[in-house]
Motif scaffolding. Structure first.
Motif, PDB file in Angstrom:
ATOM      1  N   LYS A  34       0.835  -1.202   0.000  1.00 54.15           N
ATOM      2  CA  LYS A  34       0.000   0.000   0.000  1.00 54.15           C
ATOM      3  C   LYS A  34       0.870   1.253   0.000  1.00 54.15           C
ATOM      4  O   LYS A  34       0.543   2.240  -0.658  1.00 54.15           O
ATOM      5  N   ALA A  35       1.993   1.213   0.709  1.00 57.83           N
ATOM      6  CA  ALA A  35       2.914   2.356   0.712  1.00 57.83           C
ATOM      7  C   ALA A  35       3.464   2.606  -0.689  1.00 57.83           C
ATOM      8  O   ALA A  35       3.531   3.759  -1.134  1.00 57.83           O
ATOM      9  N   GLY A  36       3.835   1.550  -1.392  1.00 54.54           N
ATOM     10  CA  GLY A  36       4.339   1.703  -2.752  1.00 54.54           C
ATOM     11  C   GLY A  36       3.290   2.266  -3.692  1.00 54.54           C
ATOM     12  O   GLY A  36       3.575   3.161  -4.499  1.00 54.54           O
TER      13      GLY A  36
ATOM     14  N   LEU B  72       0.598   4.061  -2.860  1.00 52.08           N
ATOM     15  CA  LEU B  72       0.326   5.450  -2.502  1.00 52.08           C
ATOM     16  C   LEU B  72       1.459   6.374  -2.940  1.00 52.08           C
ATOM     17  O   LEU B  72       1.210   7.515  -3.357  1.00 52.08           O
ATOM     18  N   ALA B  73       2.699   5.899  -2.853  1.00 47.59           N
ATOM     19  CA  ALA B  73       3.826   6.719  -3.299  1.00 47.59           C
ATOM     20  C   ALA B  73       3.744   6.973  -4.803  1.00 47.59           C
ATOM     21  O   ALA B  73       3.962   8.099  -5.265  1.00 47.59           O
TER      22      ALA B  73
ATOM     23  N   GLY C 247       1.052   9.391  -5.362  1.00 47.63           N
ATOM     24  CA  GLY C 247       1.483  10.710  -4.904  1.00 47.63           C
ATOM     25  C   GLY C 247       2.379  11.404  -5.907  1.00 47.63           C
ATOM     26  O   GLY C 247       2.234  12.604  -6.156  1.00 47.63           O
TER      27      GLY C 247
ATOM     28  N   SER D 211      -1.115  11.881  -0.386  1.00 51.29           N
ATOM     29  CA  SER D 211      -0.822  10.503  -0.734  1.00 51.29           C
ATOM     30  C   SER D 211       0.618  10.138  -0.375  1.00 51.29           C
ATOM     31  O   SER D 211       0.882   9.039   0.123  1.00 51.29           O
ATOM     32  N   LEU D 212       1.546  11.044  -0.606  1.00 50.26           N
ATOM     33  CA  LEU D 212       2.941  10.795  -0.244  1.00 50.26           C
ATOM     34  C   LEU D 212       3.126  10.685   1.265  1.00 50.26           C
ATOM     35  O   LEU D 212       3.902   9.856   1.754  1.00 50.26           O
TER      36      LEU D 212
ATOM     37  N   ALA E  98       1.831   7.342   2.271  1.00 51.25           N
ATOM     38  CA  ALA E  98       2.792   6.321   1.844  1.00 51.25           C
ATOM     39  C   ALA E  98       3.932   6.212   2.846  1.00 51.25           C
ATOM     40  O   ALA E  98       4.339   5.104   3.220  1.00 51.25           O
TER      41      ALA E  98
ATOM     42  N   PHE F  72       2.603   4.513   6.046  1.00 50.32           N
ATOM     43  CA  PHE F  72       2.442   3.071   5.838  1.00 50.32           C
ATOM     44  C   PHE F  72       3.799   2.372   5.793  1.00 50.32           C
ATOM     45  O   PHE F  72       3.975   1.295   6.368  1.00 50.32           O
ATOM     46  N   GLY F  73       4.757   2.965   5.089  1.00 51.23           N
ATOM     47  CA  GLY F  73       6.078   2.353   4.974  1.00 51.23           C
ATOM     48  C   GLY F  73       6.789   2.254   6.312  1.00 51.23           C
ATOM     49  O   GLY F  73       7.339   1.202   6.664  1.00 51.23           O
TER      50      GLY F  73
END
Length: 125
Positions: A22-24, A26-27, A30, A48-49, A52, A55-56
């Motif tokens: 999900k982090a990837g 969203l990044a 973003g 979004s960034l 991300a 989450f990361g």
């Protein structure tokens, strides 16, 4: 004396992998949002960034067995799930299936962190 490290249970590992995925995603969204800043009516790239990054970091700390990361990742999953459900109703009809899928994946993360016995035992709850 040598301290023995506890092995990370599979459900916790899988929840962290979902968080990294999900982090990837969203990044990537973003970056697209920042690049298209002038062409969209509602700039969302920075938010979004930030999500991300959260989450990361939470996923990384979860892989290290941090209890606070478990709470943070669960809170982010709740926020994401609620947002997805709301967007399924107020967004365009093309967003219904992706929104429901996102909400289901967030529910799976919550279940992996709080519903599975090995996760509860690992975090001592």
């Amino acid at each position: 004396m040598e301290a023995t490290a506890r092995e990370l249970p599979f459900p916790v590992w899988l929840a962290a992998i979902f968080g990294f995925a999900k982090a990837g995603f969203l990044a990537l969204m973003g970056v697209i949002g920042v690049l298209a800043w002038n062409g969209v009516s509602d700039p969302w790239g920075i938010g979004s960034l930030i999500m991300a990054a959260l989450f990361g970091i939470a996923s990384y700390m979860l892989m290290r067995g941090n209890r606070v990361a478990r709470i943070v990742l669960a809170a982010l999953a709740v926020i994401g799930g609620v947002t997805a459900i709301v967007f399924a109703f107020i967004g365009p009809t093309s967003a219904i299936l992706p929104s429901i899928t996102t909400a289901v994946l967030d529910a799976i993360v919550l279940w992996l962190l709080y519903g599975v016995r090995s996760s509860k035992e690992y975090f001592g709850t």
